[in-house]
Structures are given as structure tokens and as C-alpha cells.
Design an enzyme around this catalytic site. Structure first.
Site, PDB file in Angstrom:
ATOM      1  N   CYS A   1       0.896  -0.995  -0.083  1.00  0.00           N
ATOM      2  CA  CYS A   1       0.094  -0.103   0.100  1.00  0.00           C
ATOM      3  C   CYS A   1       0.851   1.164  -0.128  1.00  0.00           C
ATOM      4  CB  CYS A   1      -1.139   0.006   1.369  1.00  0.00           C
ATOM      5  SG  CYS A   1      -1.806   1.599   1.322  1.00  0.00           S
TER       6      CYS A   1
ATOM      7  N   GLU B   1      -3.544   1.176  -6.246  1.00  0.00           N
ATOM      8  CA  GLU B   1      -2.636   0.113  -7.028  1.00  0.00           C
ATOM      9  C   GLU B   1      -2.510   0.223  -8.207  1.00  0.00           C
ATOM     10  OE1 GLU B   1      -0.663  -1.535  -5.071  1.00  0.00           O
ATOM     11  OE2 GLU B   1      -1.839  -2.040  -3.276  1.00  0.00           O
TER      12      GLU B   1
END
Length: 243
Positions: free
Chosen positions: A2, A120
Site C-alpha cells: 500500500c 494500486e
């Protein structure tokens, strides 16, 4: 992993969900990046070396507090803080209980990192396509986080990391890891420093694919200086549901 996330929901709304009073001072963010401050929730009874429950008291039933933490953990035992480093923005849930950088915080200093989406990047030929990913309820949620406090006697740096796990089936084509998103029913157990390790480890799983949404966004989000609603605007008109 992340590496970027969002908290676009007004503070008054997510403060109610996390049972915080007063409303935290935190403006909506569209592109939160490492080394920046994040919104976190932690236990009032924070660490073994601090005041005990009896010394602190129950404070009229309050058990949580808001904190602004620097994203990128600086362990309390570090000789010098690496304020430009990115190496400790994430902790692998599979090894977090053993790694020296994280094991003390995993045992005593856990927190909820508040978010309402994360990014992402999927390889797409010569470029990478960013996606904004969130819950299908579009509500704020909590990443499983760890925090620590470093000091040299003249200044203190409170910082955090976000735990990751193997990606769920739907996210796997984009990235093989994803942040650990906690069920609200587990918030108190996660931040309570008295919860044993074996009860914590069962919480560190991938969020179900069928309960998430995503859509591609423009590479505007790639620049950390861009922190505006354009970061989350769909690059294509439709929204794709996982599952």
C-alpha cells in the site's frame, strides 16, 4: 503493498464511525503518500511503558483517541530517524510478530489507519495503470496499523506502518499484495494492547473480493504533489465491481 491512499470523507462523518469526540482536525485527502501525516485511531491505554489503566482511569468510558502519525515507521530504538525513507511504510502480516522493526509495536502499539480508498498500479505495456479501490459501501474503513514514538529528548516523532497480506482473487491481477482492512467488529481488539498475538493473527486476512469496487484513474495521481478530486475521477465512465 500500500503506497498511496485516500481519506476524502469529511472528518465529522468518519469520526462518528470511529466513535471519536471531538471531531478531529483532518482535511479530506485524495493522495496520501509516505512521510505525510495520516489519520489514526489508537487506544487510550497505549503502551506497556506508559500509564496503566488504573492510573489513567476509564475517562468516562472513552477507550479511543485520534492521532496524526507520520507514515513510515521510525522504531523507538533507532539511532536516527530516516525521514526520507520508504522502507517501513508497510509491514508483512506473515512476519510482523518476529521482525525487530515491528514486533514491539505489534505487541503493544497497534492503531487503525483511517481511509476510504487506496491505489494500486497495474502494469500496462510501457506504463502502469493506477486504480482506485474501495469498499462497495463507499464508507470509510480502517487499515491495520502499527505505531511507535521516537525521541532524542528534544523532539518526538510518532509514526506508523500499514500491514499487508496476500491480495484477494480480484485484486491479484493488479498486485500480489493488499493492505489489511479490518472488520469494524475487530477494532477494539486490534487496538487493545492486552489482546494476545494469537487473537490478532486471525484478523490479518484479505478483504473479500465481492465487497470491493475499483475503477481506473489517470496518471495525475502518480505525482505526490497532486492532492485533489481529479485523482479519483474514473478514466473510463463505468465503475468495475469485483467478484
Amino acid at each position: 503493498m500500500c503506497g498511496r491512499f485516500t481519506l476524502t470523507t469529511p472528518a465529522a462523518e468518519w469520526a462518528a464511525l470511529f466513535e471519536l469526540d471531538p471531531v478531529p482536525d483532518f482535511e479530506p485527502r485524495y493522495n496520501i503518500a509516505p512521510t505525510q501525516q495520516v489519520a489514526a485511531v489508537r487506544s487510550l491505554f497505549r503502551a506497556q511503558h506508559e500509564e496503566t489503566r488504573s492510573e489513567r482511569g476509564e475517562r468516562d468510558g472513552e477507550t479511543r483517541e485520534f492521532a496524526k502519525l507520520r507514515w513510515g515507521l521510525v522504531p523507538h530504538w533507532a539511532k536516527e530517524p530516516d525521514l526520507k525513507g520508504r522502507t517501513l511504510i508497510n509491514a508483512r502480516s506473515e512476519t510482523v510478530a518476529e521482525r525487530p522493526s515491528f514486533r514491539d509495536s505489534f505487541r503493544f502499539r497497534r492503531c487503525l489507519v483511517v481511509a476510504d480508498g487506496f491505489y494500486e498500479w497495474q502494469p500496462a505495456g510501457a506504463r502502469k495503470q493506477p486504480y482506485w479501490i474501495r469498499l462497495d459501501t463507499e464508507a470509510p474503513f480502517a487499515f491495520a496499523g502499527l505505531w511507535d514514538a521516537w525521541t532524542d529528548g528534544s523532539e518526538m516523532i510518532e509514526s506508523c506502518t500499514i500491514l499487508t497480506t496476500e491480495a484477494n482473487e480480484a485484486l491479484r491481477p493488479i498486485h500480489d499484495r493488499m493492505p489489511v482492512i479490518l472488520d469494524p467488529a475487530s477494532y477494539d481488539a486490534w487496538i487493545d494492547p492486552e489482546t494476545p498475538n494469537w487473537d490478532l493473527e486471525r484478523l490479518l486476512t484479505a478483504w473479500p473480493s465481492e465487497s470491493m469496487l475499483m475503477h481506473p484513474v489517470s496518471t495525475h495521481v502518480n505525482h505526490v504533489g497532486h492532492d485533489d478530486p481529479s485523482c479519483i475521477v474514473p478514466e473510463r465512465p463505468q465503475t468495475d465491481r469485483f467478484g
